[in-house]
Design an enzyme around this catalytic site. Structure first.
Site, PDB file in Angstrom:
ATOM      1  N   ASP A 173       0.814  -1.221   0.000  1.00  0.00           N
ATOM      2  CA  ASP A 173       0.000   0.000   0.000  1.00  0.00           C
ATOM      3  C   ASP A 173       0.847   1.269   0.000  1.00  0.00           C
ATOM      4  OD1 ASP A 173      -2.135  -1.719   0.166  1.00  0.00           O
ATOM      5  OD2 ASP A 173      -2.476  -1.405   2.304  1.00  0.00           O
ATOM      6  N   MET A 226      -5.795  -2.804  -4.995  1.00  0.00           N
ATOM      7  CA  MET A 226      -5.663  -2.687  -3.541  1.00  0.00           C
ATOM      8  C   MET A 226      -5.059  -1.342  -3.136  1.00  0.00           C
ATOM      9  SD  MET A 226      -4.367  -6.384  -2.139  1.00  0.00           S
ATOM     10  CE  MET A 226      -5.513  -7.739  -1.911  1.00  0.00           C
ATOM     11  N   ARG A 283      -6.406   0.265   0.067  1.00  0.00           N
ATOM     12  CA  ARG A 283      -7.267   0.797   1.118  1.00  0.00           C
ATOM     13  C   ARG A 283      -7.316   2.329   1.065  1.00  0.00           C
ATOM     14  NH1 ARG A 283      -9.506  -3.111   3.811  1.00  0.00           N
ATOM     15  NH2 ARG A 283     -10.625  -1.575   5.058  1.00  0.00           N
ATOM     16  N   GLN A 315      -1.651  -9.018  -7.269  1.00  0.00           N
ATOM     17  CA  GLN A 315      -0.653  -7.953  -7.272  1.00  0.00           C
ATOM     18  C   GLN A 315       0.350  -8.063  -6.117  1.00  0.00           C
ATOM     19  OE1 GLN A 315      -3.301  -4.409  -6.715  1.00  0.00           O
ATOM     20  NE2 GLN A 315      -4.580  -6.031  -5.919  1.00  0.00           N
TER      21      GLN A 315
END
Length: 406
Positions: A138, A180, A182, A297
């Protein structure tokens, strides 16, 4: 003199390079004469409280190198989010095994675990050195230029969208890819690095740093489709409305939650399906397809940034050096110097623990649906060498003859 025992564990989502950090700790620790044993905890903090350890001292250097080049968490991971009581159990186990150096490879929650365990050791007067080693696709750890795992995942996302764009150009329609991340849009924004020509997709990029308005989204898609005859869209799993409510929860009736109570934003494919249905029903476009990248990923073998590999190894090595030569606990951080090189610092745990970094405004275009050249300059060196390229035919049309006058 220290006991000579150290413990390393891996937490949170696996990455393509997390084992480089594991190998970095194990191999670097062997260089210090006072290190007698290097233990690994199976499945993160859960393995610590269950005393499920393996002796990494008995691993050959050759096998550690092979494991280092293998994606995912070799020791296994966990989604447990320890509270104070849980961390007290962790500390009791560490003390029982006379472990005096604790390394935890992970993201935000892992850094907070290290912080609490460190405080417990200080209160007990026990000589425990606690070091957090950064890891997350992330890219949302505060104090870091970027985090190991992100560059390789970004490389995958860029290549995946480059491929999706080629497919979409051959059979025009609307394509939605959910990525992805978040609350941070870095990974979704990486989709733009797959563009070669101005009309290539992704044509629209939706990030959690900007409010998502369904009506504006549909208008953007409609305008793009009318302009190019097709539309490729990159969407972050964390997009939300003006109240901060995830769009997935607004459009869907039933959604799963993870072990931390967080809504499963992209793992079910719900968001992609729901957005595709909105496009079909509201814009009357027949060919609409959606994908959820999900786990693909995170640990995609064969799509790894060599820069990411190198830095993931070094953060493990530096963690050991900071622990052996320093006199404080902390979180290893990557700092960019020049173009392109990095250095490593040890940040205080409370500077990183429980905090979330999001994309800086300078990286997001004024439209809110694209990224800036500043972001391209930021990300390109992280993707590593050998990025594949795409080419296309030069259209030299032939004059139509069937109805031509003779």
């Amino acid at each position: 003199m220290p006991s000579g025992k150290i413990l390393v564990a891996q937490g949170g989502g696996p990455t393509a390079v997390i084992n480089q950090s594991l190998a970095g700790v194990a191999l670097e620790a062997r260089r210090f004469r006072n290190v007698e044993r290097v233990y690994g905890a199976l499945h993160g903090v859960r393995g610590i409280v269950n005393e499920e350890f393996v002796d990494l001292t008995q691993e050959t250097s050759h096998n550690l190198e092979l494991v280092a080049n293998t994606p995912s968490s070799a020791l296994g991971s966990t989604r447990d989010k320890p509270d104070l009581k849980y961390c007290q159990e962790i500390f009791q186990v560490l003390r029982a095994h006379e472990i005096e150096h604790f390394f935890y490879i992970g993201g935000n929650d892992s850094s907070d675990t290290v912080r609490i365990v460190s405080l417990e050791a200080q209160k007990a007067g026990y000589p425990l050195r606690c070091i957090h080693i950064p890891k997350t696709i992330d890219n949302d750890l505060v104090g870091n230029d970027h985090t190991p795992g992100f560059p390789s995942a970004a490389r995958f996302v860029a290549q995946a969208f480059a491929g999706a764009n080629l497919d979409n150009a051959s059979l025009p329609g609307v394509y939605v890819g959910v990525v992805m991340g978040r609350h941070a849009g870095f990974l979704t924004a990486a989709s733009a690095l797959g563009k070669k020509f101005p009309e290539d997709g992704p044509h629209l990029i939706y990030l959690p740093e900007r409010t998502f308005v369904l009506e504006k989204f549909l208008a953007d898609v409609k305008a793009t489709y009318e302009r190019y005859g097709r539309c490729v869209i990159a969407v972050s799993e964390g997009i939300h409305d003006t109240s901060g409510v995830p769009v997935a929860t607004l459009l869907a009736k039933n959604l799963e939650h993870d072990a931390h109570g967080n809504v499963q934003l992209s793992g079910t494919g719900a968001l992609a399906d729901l957005l595709c249905e909105e496009i079909k029903s509201k814009l009357n476009i027949r060919r609409v397809r959606g994908d959820t990248f999900g786990y693909l990923q995170r640990s995609f073998i064969g799509c790894v940034s060599d820069v990411d590999q190198r830095e993931a190894r070094e953060v493990g090595e530096k963690a050991v050096q900071f622990a052996m030569w320093g006199n404080r606990d902390g979180s290893v951080a990557i700092k960019r110097t020049g173009f392109y090189s990095v250095d490593y610092e040890l940040l205080a745990l409370d500077e990183v623990a429980g905090k979330t970094r999001v994309m800086e405004d300078e990286f997001i275009a004024a439209s809110g649906t694209d990224i800036t050249d500043a972001f391209r300059m930021y990300l390109r060196p992280l993707l590593g060498s050998g990025m594949p390229d795409a080419f296309r035919l030069r259209h030299n049309p032939v004059v139509k003859m069937r109805n031509a006058p003779r």
